[in-house]
Design an enzyme around this catalytic site. Structure first.
Site, PDB file in Angstrom:
ATOM      1  N   ASP A 166     -48.969   6.892 -58.106  1.00  6.34           N
ATOM      2  CA  ASP A 166     -47.603   6.575 -57.715  1.00  6.34           C
ATOM      3  C   ASP A 166     -46.853   7.905 -57.619  1.00  6.34           C
ATOM      4  O   ASP A 166     -46.419   8.465 -58.621  1.00  6.34           O
ATOM      5  CB  ASP A 166     -46.977   5.655 -58.773  1.00  6.34           C
ATOM      6  CG  ASP A 166     -45.507   5.351 -58.485  1.00  6.34           C
ATOM      7  OD1 ASP A 166     -44.934   5.980 -57.569  1.00  6.34           O
ATOM      8  OD2 ASP A 166     -44.931   4.503 -59.187  1.00  6.34           O
ATOM      9  N   LYS A 172     -39.017   6.896 -51.621  1.00  3.38           N
ATOM     10  CA  LYS A 172     -37.885   7.807 -51.792  1.00  3.38           C
ATOM     11  C   LYS A 172     -37.729   8.825 -50.642  1.00  3.38           C
ATOM     12  O   LYS A 172     -37.174   8.494 -49.604  1.00  3.38           O
ATOM     13  CB  LYS A 172     -37.974   8.502 -53.143  1.00  3.38           C
ATOM     14  CG  LYS A 172     -37.853   7.514 -54.318  1.00  3.38           C
ATOM     15  CD  LYS A 172     -37.637   8.233 -55.625  1.00  3.38           C
ATOM     16  CE  LYS A 172     -37.754   7.327 -56.833  1.00  3.38           C
ATOM     17  NZ  LYS A 172     -36.529   6.659 -57.208  1.00  3.38           N
ATOM     18  N   PHE A 189     -42.725   3.919 -64.933  1.00  5.97           N
ATOM     19  CA  PHE A 189     -41.615   3.241 -64.253  1.00  5.97           C
ATOM     20  C   PHE A 189     -42.000   3.099 -62.801  1.00  5.97           C
ATOM     21  O   PHE A 189     -42.282   4.080 -62.131  1.00  5.97           O
ATOM     22  CB  PHE A 189     -40.288   4.010 -64.368  1.00  5.97           C
ATOM     23  CG  PHE A 189     -39.160   3.244 -63.717  1.00  5.97           C
ATOM     24  CD1 PHE A 189     -38.509   2.236 -64.412  1.00  5.97           C
ATOM     25  CD2 PHE A 189     -38.796   3.492 -62.399  1.00  5.97           C
ATOM     26  CE1 PHE A 189     -37.511   1.478 -63.798  1.00  5.97           C
ATOM     27  CE2 PHE A 189     -37.788   2.741 -61.784  1.00  5.97           C
ATOM     28  CZ  PHE A 189     -37.141   1.744 -62.486  1.00  5.97           C
TER      29      PHE A 189
HETATM   30  C1  PLP Z   1     -42.472   6.593 -59.897  1.00  9.98           C
HETATM   31  C2  PLP Z   1     -41.637   5.499 -59.301  1.00  9.98           C
HETATM   32  N1  PLP Z   1     -42.246   4.454 -58.709  1.00  9.98           N
HETATM   33  C3  PLP Z   1     -41.544   3.456 -58.155  1.00  9.98           C
HETATM   34  C4  PLP Z   1     -40.169   3.458 -58.188  1.00  9.98           C
HETATM   35  C5  PLP Z   1     -39.388   2.307 -57.584  1.00  9.98           C
HETATM   36  O1  PLP Z   1     -38.759   2.701 -56.411  1.00  9.98           O
HETATM   37  P1  PLP Z   1     -37.552   1.824 -55.836  1.00  9.98           P
HETATM   38  O2  PLP Z   1     -36.391   1.999 -56.746  1.00  9.98           O
HETATM   39  O3  PLP Z   1     -37.325   2.399 -54.460  1.00  9.98           O
HETATM   40  O4  PLP Z   1     -38.020   0.412 -55.788  1.00  9.98           O
HETATM   41  C6  PLP Z   1     -39.498   4.514 -58.796  1.00  9.98           C
HETATM   42  C7  PLP Z   1     -38.030   4.562 -58.852  1.00  9.98           C
HETATM   43  O5  PLP Z   1     -37.414   5.360 -59.510  1.00  9.98           O
HETATM   44  C8  PLP Z   1     -40.254   5.563 -59.367  1.00  9.98           C
HETATM   45  O6  PLP Z   1     -39.670   6.599 -59.980  1.00  9.98           O
END
Ligand code: PLP
Length: 441
Positions: free
Chosen positions: A265, A294, A179
């Site tokens: 990520d 985040k 995700f």
């Molecule tokens: C591992 C990971 N990458 C990227 C994102 C995307 O972040 P955003 O919601 O700030 O676009 C999330 C969101 O939950 C995430 O858990």
């Protein structure tokens, strides 16, 4: 009446604004008491349901009005332990005082310039973050999905300019269950139908392999058009899936061997959440490209970043990528304060210690309905036995009734991710509330 005037006239007058009486008492335990005569949340919920796009289904019967440290308070003044922390955007807890002070100070001076000018904060932020995390440069973005997408753009360009991949043939490998947000590119590489269904046509150039599967990775990397392997060291939205020991280090080795960039990520699992500053540290892995978001802002605004060395970051040439808000002085001040709060507050160490306690205690609860308690640091999940007849959303509601806010990631899995500032007394209190809630399921 003009729409604007109508809007202004509908705003609550100061006398109508909701006042909060915060209880000094401990979190309640037992079923939520109904407050006689008033139900302030009713109007809020009605407005939500009538005017807000219905792309979320908020937990019923709680309207959060204030947050402080490990707690949130609802509009009726009830206190809850926040075990979601904005999907780990508030590792530092709600309204961390030092981050709040940095926000106020910077907001009083300068908030945004546009990247066509130097501002006096971005360089400071990039210096602090790159020195802390060990990279040459930082690319500032806003939401997590933008940063992840930027890392894909960077690696595609590196593929064409350095690796020699034929034009428009670059491939990025991701894992099933990944995700990384909600853009069309993220939907194009998702295995979750609720993320991608109805959003085609999709972006080409993504290939999916199972998570935690080295032979599959080894096979996929044989393709000379592969430029990057993008992976969450611990899969978050998939249900806090911790891979086998050695997975990430082997993936690192294979990427190096095959001249493929490793993108980690760490938007959700990073910044102390796993008990280390970066989850990849558990395997002494240094990704070529690191993606953060985040908790980089402590929950005050969307701030994300891509970190890499010059050889990859130099792919981002002037005019080829950008963002109106990325790297704004307010975000820069917040990001410095947010990172400092984690380091100076010993939050990684605390998350590690509290996580051990959490898993040990939680593993003793309702063994008839709980199949697995797993995680690292304070990034944990409790998975229910699918045959037990209790769903995670039922558990979430019971937890709420006992003063704990959590969120299910799937029908049988719910994530437990409190602020990294939680102390042992608070954790034990929360665990005993959890226990009571589970006993009622
Ligand atoms: C591992 C990971 N990458 C990227 C994102 C995307 O972040 P955003 O919601 O700030 O676009 C999330 C969101 O939950 C995430 O858990």
């Amino acid at each position: 009446m003009s729409r604007l005037y109508r809007f202004i006239s509908l705003l609550p007058r100061p006398s109508q604004q909701l006042s909060l009486r915060l209880p000094t008492s401990r979190a309640f335990s037992g079923i939520i008491p109904k407050v006689a005569g008033i139900n302030k949340s009713k109007q809020v919920v009605e407005d939500y349901d009538k005017y807000v796009a219905q792309n979320y289904t908020p937990l019923k019967d709680v309207v959060i009005a204030r947050g402080e440290g490990v707690y949130v308070y609802d509009i009726e003044g009830r206190r809850y332990y926040d075990f979601l922390t904005g999907y780990s955007a508030m590792n530092q807890g709600h309204r961390h005082p030092k981050i709040l002070a940095a926000l106020k100070e910077q907001a009083d001076r300068l908030t945004l310039t546009g990247r066509c000018y130097y501002n006096d904060m971005l360089g400071k932020y990039a210096k602090y973050a790159t020195e802390l995390l060990g990279y040459d440069r930082l690319l500032p973005m806003n939401g997590g999905v933008e940063a992840s997408e930027s890392s894909i753009k960077m690696s595609r360009r590196w593929g064409y300019e350095v690796k020699g991949v034929p034009d428009n043939e670059a491939k990025v490998i991701l894992c099933r269950g990944n995700f990384w947000g909600r853009s069309i590119a993220a939907a194009s590489s998702s295995t979750d139908p609720s993320c991608f269904m109805g959003y085609g046509p999709f972006v080409p150039g993504f290939e999916l392999i199972p998570f935690n599967d080295i032979p599959a990775l080894e096979h996929a990397l044989k393709d000379q058009h592969v430029v990057a392997f993008m992976v969450e060291p611990i899969q978050g939205e998939a249900g806090i899936i911790v891979p086998d020991k050695g997975y990430l280090s082997k993936a690192r080795e294979l990427c190096t061997k095959n001249n493929v960039l490793l993108i980690c990520d760490e938007i959700q699992c990073g910044l102390g959440r796993s008990g280390k500053m970066l989850a990849s540290e558990y395997e002494s892995v240094r990704p070529d490209i690191l993606v953060l978001g985040k908790a980089l802002s402590g929950g005050f605004m969307p701030i994300s970043a891509v970190l890499a060395d010059d050889q990859y970051m130099s792919m981002m040439k002037s005019g080829t990528h950008g963002s109106t808000f990325g790297g704004n002085p307010l975000a820069s001040a917040l990001a410095i304060a947010s990172l400092r709060a984690i380091v100076e507050g010993g939050m990684c160490e605390n998350a590690y210690k509290m996580g051990e306690i959490f898993r040990k205690e939680a593993a003793t609860f309702r063994r008839d309905i709980i199949r697995d308690v797993r995680g690292m640091g304070l990034f944990n999940a409790i998975e229910l036995n699918p045959n037990c007849g209790v769903s995670a959303s039922t558990v979430n509601e019971k937890l709420r009734d006992h003063g704990i806010l959590s969120k299910s990631t799937h029908e049988y899995t719910f994530r437990m991710a409190p602020a990294l500032t939680i102390n042992e007394e608070q954790l034990m209190d929360a665990l005993s509330l959890m226990k009571k809630a589970l006993e009622e399921c």
